[in-house]
Scaffold this motif. Structure first.
Motif, mmCIF file in Angstrom:
data_model
loop_
_atom_site.group_PDB
_atom_site.id
_atom_site.type_symbol
_atom_site.label_atom_id
_atom_site.label_comp_id
_atom_site.label_asym_id
_atom_site.label_seq_id
_atom_site.Cartn_x
_atom_site.Cartn_y
_atom_site.Cartn_z
ATOM 1 N N PRO A 1 0.812 -1.219 0.000
ATOM 2 C CA PRO A 1 0.000 0.000 0.000
ATOM 3 C C PRO A 1 0.844 1.267 0.000
ATOM 4 C CG PRO A 1 -0.934 -1.594 1.510
ATOM 5 C CD PRO A 1 0.393 -2.136 1.080
ATOM 6 N N ALA A 2 1.942 1.284 0.761
ATOM 7 C CA ALA A 2 2.818 2.457 0.785
ATOM 8 C C ALA A 2 3.460 2.675 -0.578
ATOM 9 C CB ALA A 2 3.886 2.294 1.867
ATOM 10 N N CYS A 3 3.896 1.583 -1.211
ATOM 11 C CA CYS A 3 4.486 1.685 -2.548
ATOM 12 C C CYS A 3 3.454 2.162 -3.556
ATOM 13 C CB CYS A 3 5.058 0.331 -2.979
ATOM 14 S SG CYS A 3 6.539 -0.184 -2.082
ATOM 15 N N SER A 4 2.207 1.693 -3.416
ATOM 16 C CA SER A 4 1.128 2.106 -4.320
ATOM 17 C C SER A 4 0.853 3.599 -4.190
ATOM 18 C CB SER A 4 -0.151 1.314 -4.009
ATOM 19 O OG SER A 4 0.034 -0.065 -4.229
ATOM 20 N N LYS A 5 0.819 4.078 -2.963
ATOM 21 C CA LYS A 5 0.581 5.502 -2.736
ATOM 22 C C LYS A 5 1.707 6.334 -3.349
ATOM 23 C CE LYS A 5 -1.095 9.298 -0.984
ATOM 24 N NZ LYS A 5 -2.322 9.922 -1.540
ATOM 25 N N ARG A 6 2.942 5.903 -3.151
ATOM 26 C CA ARG A 6 4.080 6.648 -3.689
ATOM 27 C C ARG A 6 4.071 6.642 -5.217
ATOM 28 N NH1 ARG A 6 9.261 5.738 -5.565
ATOM 29 N NH2 ARG A 6 10.838 7.298 -4.963
ATOM 30 N N ALA A 7 3.732 5.481 -5.815
ATOM 31 C CA ALA A 7 3.758 5.342 -7.271
ATOM 32 C C ALA A 7 2.550 6.011 -7.931
ATOM 33 C CB ALA A 7 3.811 3.873 -7.662
ATOM 34 N N GLY A 8 1.435 6.128 -7.204
ATOM 35 C CA GLY A 8 0.226 6.687 -7.781
ATOM 36 C C GLY A 8 -0.619 5.674 -8.512
ATOM 37 N N HIS A 9 -0.298 4.396 -8.350
ATOM 38 C CA HIS A 9 -1.092 3.321 -8.949
ATOM 39 C C HIS A 9 -0.857 2.045 -8.149
ATOM 40 C CE1 HIS A 9 2.426 1.394 -10.931
ATOM 41 N NE2 HIS A 9 2.868 2.632 -10.992
ATOM 42 N N HIS A 10 -1.664 1.030 -8.407
ATOM 43 C CA HIS A 10 -1.629 -0.198 -7.611
ATOM 44 C C HIS A 10 -0.342 -0.989 -7.846
ATOM 45 C CE1 HIS A 10 -3.226 -3.533 -5.302
ATOM 46 N NE2 HIS A 10 -2.908 -4.361 -6.283
ATOM 47 N N ILE A 11 0.324 -1.330 -6.763
ATOM 48 C CA ILE A 11 1.520 -2.179 -6.798
ATOM 49 C C ILE A 11 1.192 -3.475 -6.072
ATOM 50 C CG2 ILE A 11 3.920 -2.437 -6.040
ATOM 51 C CD1 ILE A 11 3.734 -0.309 -8.123
ATOM 52 N N GLU A 12 1.440 -4.622 -6.709
ATOM 53 C CA GLU A 12 1.136 -5.895 -6.065
ATOM 54 C C GLU A 12 2.229 -6.942 -6.272
ATOM 55 O OE1 GLU A 12 -2.469 -7.467 -7.697
ATOM 56 O OE2 GLU A 12 -1.683 -7.611 -9.744
ATOM 57 N N GLN A 13 3.360 -6.533 -6.866
ATOM 58 C CA GLN A 13 4.442 -7.477 -7.098
ATOM 59 C C GLN A 13 5.772 -6.894 -6.632
ATOM 60 O OE1 GLN A 13 3.880 -8.270 -11.366
ATOM 61 N NE2 GLN A 13 3.049 -10.272 -10.817
ATOM 62 N N CYS A 14 6.738 -7.796 -6.428
ATOM 63 C CA CYS A 14 8.062 -7.416 -5.947
ATOM 64 C C CYS A 14 9.121 -7.591 -7.030
ATOM 65 C CB CYS A 14 8.473 -8.296 -4.763
ATOM 66 S SG CYS A 14 7.626 -7.926 -3.235
ATOM 67 N N CYS A 15 10.218 -6.910 -6.826
ATOM 68 C CA CYS A 15 11.443 -7.156 -7.583
ATOM 69 C C CYS A 15 12.387 -7.877 -6.632
ATOM 70 C CB CYS A 15 12.054 -5.836 -8.058
ATOM 71 S SG CYS A 15 13.660 -6.024 -8.875
ATOM 72 N N THR A 16 12.741 -9.107 -6.959
ATOM 73 C CA THR A 16 13.548 -9.942 -6.068
ATOM 74 C C THR A 16 14.968 -10.083 -6.595
ATOM 75 O OG1 THR A 16 11.612 -11.214 -5.356
ATOM 76 C CG2 THR A 16 13.761 -12.255 -5.059
ATOM 77 N N ILE A 17 15.927 -10.002 -5.675
ATOM 78 C CA ILE A 17 17.335 -10.224 -6.016
ATOM 79 C C ILE A 17 17.857 -11.363 -5.154
ATOM 80 C CG2 ILE A 17 19.659 -9.245 -6.103
ATOM 81 C CD1 ILE A 17 18.371 -6.471 -6.317
ATOM 82 N N LEU A 18 18.294 -12.439 -5.801
ATOM 83 C CA LEU A 18 18.919 -13.559 -5.093
ATOM 84 C C LEU A 18 20.408 -13.532 -5.375
ATOM 85 C CD1 LEU A 18 16.426 -16.499 -5.752
ATOM 86 C CD2 LEU A 18 16.454 -14.866 -3.866
ATOM 87 N N ASP A 19 21.201 -13.346 -4.338
ATOM 88 C CA ASP A 19 22.651 -13.276 -4.466
ATOM 89 C C ASP A 19 23.255 -14.637 -4.127
ATOM 90 O OD1 ASP A 19 25.309 -12.610 -4.533
ATOM 91 O OD2 ASP A 19 25.255 -11.341 -2.742
#
Length: 302
Positions: A165-183
């Motif tokens: 929800p915080a990411c959605s508010k910042r982006a101005g649209h619905h966010i429901e997925q992640c960007c994942t980094i596996l090291d």
């Protein structure tokens, strides 16, 4: 969110404040075919009739994640959804946030580093795991599998109720997925064998109960043996999943920076952030979810 379990087992636009256009991917709210809309309506009526529909939690975004995971097949989606609701009751997921305290968090992070760290250029939260330094023997000296599972689930719940929800508010649209980094830096076959069972179990939770939440996955510092395995398994995966996964060796920095601003990426993996004021990126976990302007203010689309 782990890749290891995956190995084994027409665009519309949404106008935001009349200033920018955000592409809405197919199968999402705002970009449904008539058949998909019918499936959503039918599925919602079905679970309402069965008394397992909770409007506050089961918004259209969530229902569509389950439908996409089962290619909009009502029967298959229904089974997946019911299995998930039964699992939530058995584990007591709704009570975890109020009752579960993970006192051993610091000790666990020292032998299994994983954390959220800001957002990518699409506004998605970035989730990072340093697989190569996992010490399973030490991990289960400071905690046990039951507590790790509950903490893992609580992390997903917090992702849905706080971070997204915080990411959605910042982006101005619905966010429901992640960007994942596996090291995978430092990973060995023996180490992977020791950690595989636990990684597989936690990945099953993601696949079965939190579907369609991986937007992009970068596997960095991948050794040659991993790249070879990926080459054999890749043809067996569906095209949508394959497009989300990028396998990179040690020269990964330029590729990451195409999708992630340097200041949002930890210095340890090619960025410029060290979260000095918070004791390090792993403990600081910077992001919109730490900014009062974006917290607890997003209304869901029912």
């Amino acid at each position: 969110m782990s890749l290891f379990f995956l190995i084994l087992t027409s665009g519309h636009f949404l106008t935001i404040d009349s200033m920018s256009e955000i592409e809405v991917l197919p199968g999402r709210v705002g970009n449904l075919t008539p058949e998909q809309q019918h499936a959503l309506d039918e599925f919602k009526e079905l679970i309402k009739a069965e008394g397992i529909y909770t409007p506050e939690r089961h918004d259209d975004h969530l229902l569509l994640r389950f439908l996409r995971a089962r290619k909009f097949h009502i029967g298959h989606t229904h089974k997946m959804f019911v299995d998930c609701e039964n699992w939530r009751k058995e584990l007591g997921v709704d009570q975890l946030r109020e009752t579960f305290i993970f006192e051993e968090e610091e000790a666990v992070l020292s032998c299994y580093p994983r954390y959220y760290h800001n957002v990518d250029k699409k506004g998605r939260p970035i989730y990072i795991e340093h697989i190569g330094v996992i010490d399973i023997k030490t991990l289960f000296k400071v905690t046990d599998e039951d507590r790790m599972t509950k903490q893992h689930v609580l992390s997903y719940e917090k992702l849905i109720t706080d971070r997204m929800p915080a990411c959605s508010k910042r982006a101005g649209h619905h966010i429901e997925q992640c960007c994942t980094i596996l090291d995978l830096k430092g990973v060995s076959l023996r180490q992977f064998a020791n950690a595989f069972g636990f990684i597989k179990r936690t990945s099953a939770i993601a696949q079965n109960y939190y579907p369609e939440m991986m937007g992009k996955m970068y596997v960095i510092n991948a050794p040659m043996m991993f790249t070879s395995v990926w080459g054999m398994v890749k043809p067996l995966l569906d095209e949508v999943t394959v497009k989300k996964i990028v396998i990179l060796g040690s020269n990964y920095k330029a590729t990451l920076l195409e999708d992630i601003d340097a200041e949002n990426l930890p210095a340890a993996i090619g960025g410029t952030c060290d979260c000095a004021e918070s004791g390090g990126c792993q403990t600081g976990e910077p992001g919109p979810w730490k900014d009062p302007r974006y917290m607890n203010v997003v209304e869901k689309t029912a």
